[in-house]
Design a protein around this motif. Structure first.
Motif, PDB file in Angstrom:
ATOM      1  N   ASN A 187      -3.895  17.073  -3.639  1.00  0.00           N
ATOM      2  CA  ASN A 187      -4.590  16.758  -4.900  1.00  0.00           C
ATOM      3  C   ASN A 187      -4.533  15.262  -5.194  1.00  0.00           C
ATOM      4  OD1 ASN A 187      -5.328  19.405  -5.373  1.00  0.00           O
ATOM      5  ND2 ASN A 187      -3.544  19.844  -6.650  1.00  0.00           N
ATOM      6  N   VAL A 188      -3.378  14.650  -5.004  1.00  0.00           N
ATOM      7  CA  VAL A 188      -3.251  13.205  -5.235  1.00  0.00           C
ATOM      8  C   VAL A 188      -4.104  12.443  -4.227  1.00  0.00           C
ATOM      9  CG1 VAL A 188      -1.645  11.256  -5.127  1.00  0.00           C
ATOM     10  CG2 VAL A 188      -1.010  13.316  -6.374  1.00  0.00           C
ATOM     11  N   ARG A 189      -4.119  12.889  -2.972  1.00  0.00           N
ATOM     12  CA  ARG A 189      -4.931  12.223  -1.948  1.00  0.00           C
ATOM     13  C   ARG A 189      -6.413  12.250  -2.338  1.00  0.00           C
ATOM     14  NH1 ARG A 189      -3.500  14.980   2.320  1.00  0.00           N
ATOM     15  NH2 ARG A 189      -1.856  13.534   2.891  1.00  0.00           N
ATOM     16  N   LEU A 190      -6.880  13.389  -2.839  1.00  0.00           N
ATOM     17  CA  LEU A 190      -8.286  13.486  -3.266  1.00  0.00           C
ATOM     18  C   LEU A 190      -8.577  12.540  -4.431  1.00  0.00           C
ATOM     19  CD1 LEU A 190      -8.815  17.342  -3.016  1.00  0.00           C
ATOM     20  CD2 LEU A 190      -9.763  15.579  -1.526  1.00  0.00           C
ATOM     21  N   LYS A 191      -7.647  12.434  -5.369  1.00  0.00           N
ATOM     22  CA  LYS A 191      -7.835  11.507  -6.488  1.00  0.00           C
ATOM     23  C   LYS A 191      -7.843  10.055  -6.001  1.00  0.00           C
ATOM     24  CE  LYS A 191      -5.936  14.552 -10.004  1.00  0.00           C
ATOM     25  NZ  LYS A 191      -5.798  15.746  -9.189  1.00  0.00           N
ATOM     26  N   LEU A 192      -6.976   9.735  -5.044  1.00  0.00           N
ATOM     27  CA  LEU A 192      -6.950   8.386  -4.491  1.00  0.00           C
ATOM     28  C   LEU A 192      -8.258   8.070  -3.769  1.00  0.00           C
ATOM     29  CD1 LEU A 192      -3.296   8.293  -3.090  1.00  0.00           C
ATOM     30  CD2 LEU A 192      -4.146   7.233  -5.187  1.00  0.00           C
ATOM     31  N   LYS A 193      -8.789   9.035  -3.040  1.00  0.00           N
ATOM     32  CA  LYS A 193     -10.075   8.838  -2.355  1.00  0.00           C
ATOM     33  C   LYS A 193     -11.190   8.579  -3.369  1.00  0.00           C
ATOM     34  CE  LYS A 193      -9.578   9.691   2.147  1.00  0.00           C
ATOM     35  NZ  LYS A 193      -9.995   8.782   3.187  1.00  0.00           N
ATOM     36  N   ARG A 194     -11.182   9.343  -4.476  1.00  0.00           N
ATOM     37  CA  ARG A 194     -12.195   9.136  -5.521  1.00  0.00           C
ATOM     38  C   ARG A 194     -12.081   7.746  -6.128  1.00  0.00           C
ATOM     39  NH1 ARG A 194     -10.822  14.095  -8.215  1.00  0.00           N
ATOM     40  NH2 ARG A 194     -11.544  15.617  -6.736  1.00  0.00           N
ATOM     41  N   LEU A 195     -10.861   7.309  -6.388  1.00  0.00           N
ATOM     42  CA  LEU A 195     -10.657   5.970  -6.939  1.00  0.00           C
ATOM     43  C   LEU A 195     -11.098   4.901  -5.942  1.00  0.00           C
ATOM     44  CD1 LEU A 195      -7.203   6.499  -8.697  1.00  0.00           C
ATOM     45  CD2 LEU A 195      -9.415   6.152  -9.816  1.00  0.00           C
ATOM     46  N   ALA A 196     -10.890   5.145  -4.652  1.00  0.00           N
ATOM     47  CA  ALA A 196     -11.345   4.197  -3.636  1.00  0.00           C
ATOM     48  C   ALA A 196     -12.870   4.180  -3.556  1.00  0.00           C
ATOM     49  CB  ALA A 196     -10.739   4.543  -2.280  1.00  0.00           C
ATOM     50  N   ASP A 197     -13.499   5.342  -3.684  1.00  0.00           N
ATOM     51  CA  ASP A 197     -14.971   5.405  -3.666  1.00  0.00           C
ATOM     52  C   ASP A 197     -15.575   4.646  -4.836  1.00  0.00           C
ATOM     53  OD1 ASP A 197     -14.943   6.897  -1.350  1.00  0.00           O
ATOM     54  OD2 ASP A 197     -15.247   8.828  -2.374  1.00  0.00           O
ATOM     55  N   ARG A 198     -14.878   4.620  -5.958  1.00  0.00           N
ATOM     56  CA  ARG A 198     -15.365   3.908  -7.145  1.00  0.00           C
ATOM     57  C   ARG A 198     -15.023   2.423  -7.124  1.00  0.00           C
ATOM     58  NH1 ARG A 198     -15.629   7.285 -12.382  1.00  0.00           N
ATOM     59  NH2 ARG A 198     -16.163   9.332 -11.563  1.00  0.00           N
ATOM     60  N   PRO A 228       0.832  -1.213   0.000  1.00  0.00           N
ATOM     61  CA  PRO A 228       0.000   0.000   0.000  1.00  0.00           C
ATOM     62  C   PRO A 228       0.864   1.259   0.000  1.00  0.00           C
ATOM     63  CG  PRO A 228      -0.792  -1.556   1.636  1.00  0.00           C
ATOM     64  CD  PRO A 228       0.518  -2.082   1.135  1.00  0.00           C
ATOM     65  N   LEU A 229       0.342   2.307  -0.619  1.00  0.00           N
ATOM     66  CA  LEU A 229       1.075   3.566  -0.745  1.00  0.00           C
ATOM     67  C   LEU A 229       0.281   4.722  -0.153  1.00  0.00           C
ATOM     68  CD1 LEU A 229       2.192   3.255  -4.476  1.00  0.00           C
ATOM     69  CD2 LEU A 229       3.603   2.845  -2.459  1.00  0.00           C
ATOM     70  N   ARG A 230       0.987   5.711   0.311  1.00  0.00           N
ATOM     71  CA  ARG A 230       0.389   6.972   0.738  1.00  0.00           C
ATOM     72  C   ARG A 230       0.476   7.967  -0.415  1.00  0.00           C
ATOM     73  NH1 ARG A 230      -0.898   6.989   5.904  1.00  0.00           N
ATOM     74  NH2 ARG A 230       0.104   5.504   7.297  1.00  0.00           N
ATOM     75  N   ALA A 231      -0.266   9.057  -0.323  1.00  0.00           N
ATOM     76  CA  ALA A 231      -0.296  10.063  -1.382  1.00  0.00           C
ATOM     77  C   ALA A 231       1.098  10.626  -1.643  1.00  0.00           C
ATOM     78  CB  ALA A 231      -1.279  11.176  -1.017  1.00  0.00           C
ATOM     79  N   ARG A 232       1.872  10.825  -0.596  1.00  0.00           N
ATOM     80  CA  ARG A 232       3.234  11.364  -0.765  1.00  0.00           C
ATOM     81  C   ARG A 232       4.086  10.420  -1.603  1.00  0.00           C
ATOM     82  NH1 ARG A 232       6.652  14.911   2.439  1.00  0.00           N
ATOM     83  NH2 ARG A 232       8.811  14.428   1.916  1.00  0.00           N
ATOM     84  N   ALA A 233       4.000   9.125  -1.354  1.00  0.00           N
ATOM     85  CA  ALA A 233       4.778   8.148  -2.117  1.00  0.00           C
ATOM     86  C   ALA A 233       4.332   8.119  -3.578  1.00  0.00           C
ATOM     87  CB  ALA A 233       4.652   6.769  -1.494  1.00  0.00           C
ATOM     88  N   VAL A 234       3.036   8.306  -3.819  1.00  0.00           N
ATOM     89  CA  VAL A 234       2.540   8.352  -5.198  1.00  0.00           C
ATOM     90  C   VAL A 234       3.108   9.584  -5.902  1.00  0.00           C
ATOM     91  CG1 VAL A 234       0.478   8.521  -6.646  1.00  0.00           C
ATOM     92  CG2 VAL A 234       0.465   7.039  -4.643  1.00  0.00           C
ATOM     93  N   CYS A 235       3.134  10.728  -5.216  1.00  0.00           N
ATOM     94  CA  CYS A 235       3.726  11.944  -5.793  1.00  0.00           C
ATOM     95  C   CYS A 235       5.188  11.707  -6.166  1.00  0.00           C
ATOM     96  CB  CYS A 235       3.634  13.111  -4.815  1.00  0.00           C
ATOM     97  SG  CYS A 235       2.000  13.802  -4.621  1.00  0.00           S
ATOM     98  N   GLU A 236       5.928  11.085  -5.253  1.00  0.00           N
ATOM     99  CA  GLU A 236       7.342  10.820  -5.522  1.00  0.00           C
ATOM    100  C   GLU A 236       7.509   9.881  -6.707  1.00  0.00           C
ATOM    101  OE1 GLU A 236       8.580   9.349  -1.729  1.00  0.00           O
ATOM    102  OE2 GLU A 236       8.891  11.361  -0.913  1.00  0.00           O
ATOM    103  N   ALA A 237       6.667   8.866  -6.804  1.00  0.00           N
ATOM    104  CA  ALA A 237       6.760   7.915  -7.910  1.00  0.00           C
ATOM    105  C   ALA A 237       6.389   8.552  -9.244  1.00  0.00           C
ATOM    106  CB  ALA A 237       5.867   6.710  -7.641  1.00  0.00           C
ATOM    107  N   MET A 238       5.525   9.566  -9.200  1.00  0.00           N
ATOM    108  CA  MET A 238       5.107  10.257 -10.421  1.00  0.00           C
ATOM    109  C   MET A 238       6.018  11.439 -10.741  1.00  0.00           C
ATOM    110  SD  MET A 238       0.963  10.182  -9.853  1.00  0.00           S
ATOM    111  CE  MET A 238       0.712  11.531 -10.978  1.00  0.00           C
ATOM    112  N   ASP A 239       7.077  11.633  -9.967  1.00  0.00           N
ATOM    113  CA  ASP A 239       8.022  12.748 -10.130  1.00  0.00           C
ATOM    114  C   ASP A 239       7.340  14.107  -9.999  1.00  0.00           C
ATOM    115  OD1 ASP A 239      10.289  11.159 -10.432  1.00  0.00           O
ATOM    116  OD2 ASP A 239       9.918  10.882 -12.572  1.00  0.00           O
ATOM    117  N   LEU A 240       6.336  14.187  -9.122  1.00  0.00           N
ATOM    118  CA  LEU A 240       5.725  15.473  -8.794  1.00  0.00           C
ATOM    119  C   LEU A 240       6.494  16.084  -7.631  1.00  0.00           C
ATOM    120  CD1 LEU A 240       1.898  14.632  -8.786  1.00  0.00           C
ATOM    121  CD2 LEU A 240       3.131  15.981 -10.473  1.00  0.00           C
ATOM    122  N   ALA A 241       6.502  17.398  -7.589  1.00  0.00           N
ATOM    123  CA  ALA A 241       7.125  18.058  -6.448  1.00  0.00           C
ATOM    124  C   ALA A 241       6.358  17.676  -5.189  1.00  0.00           C
ATOM    125  CB  ALA A 241       7.104  19.574  -6.640  1.00  0.00           C
TER     126      ALA A 241
END
Length: 81
Positions: free
Chosen positions: A54-65, A33-46
């Motif tokens: 923003n990534v956390r909100l997208k992850l929550k939406r994907l979890a809701d779906r 499992p990953l946290r939003a910060r780790a996803v940002c780092e993996a995507m090369d986002l600052a």
């Protein structure tokens, strides 16, 4: 006469948002499992508060779906059969 097999539920559809594809690519490569910060780092986002939120909100939406699951608070992963 045996009962007919129950049909599988339809697979959740990925939203059309352009950020969903890279996020899902990160989860396909992850083995835990990953946290939003780790996803940002993996995507090369600052690693900035706005990007993490923003990534956390997208992850929550994907979890809701039903595309991702949240096994712990702030941790996200793909559902495994």
């Amino acid at each position: 006469m045996p009962d007919p097999p129950t049909p599988l539920p339809p697979a959740p559809t990925l939203p059309d948002h352009p950020a969903c594809q890279p996020i899902m690519a990160v989860f396909c490569a992850a083995d835990s499992p990953l946290r939003a910060r780790a996803v940002c780092e993996a995507m090369d986002l600052a690693v900035a508060p706005d990007n993490i939120n923003n990534v956390r909100l997208k992850l929550k939406r994907l979890a809701d779906r039903g595309i991702l699951i949240e096994p712990g608070q702030g941790l996200f992963t793909q559902p495994r059969p």
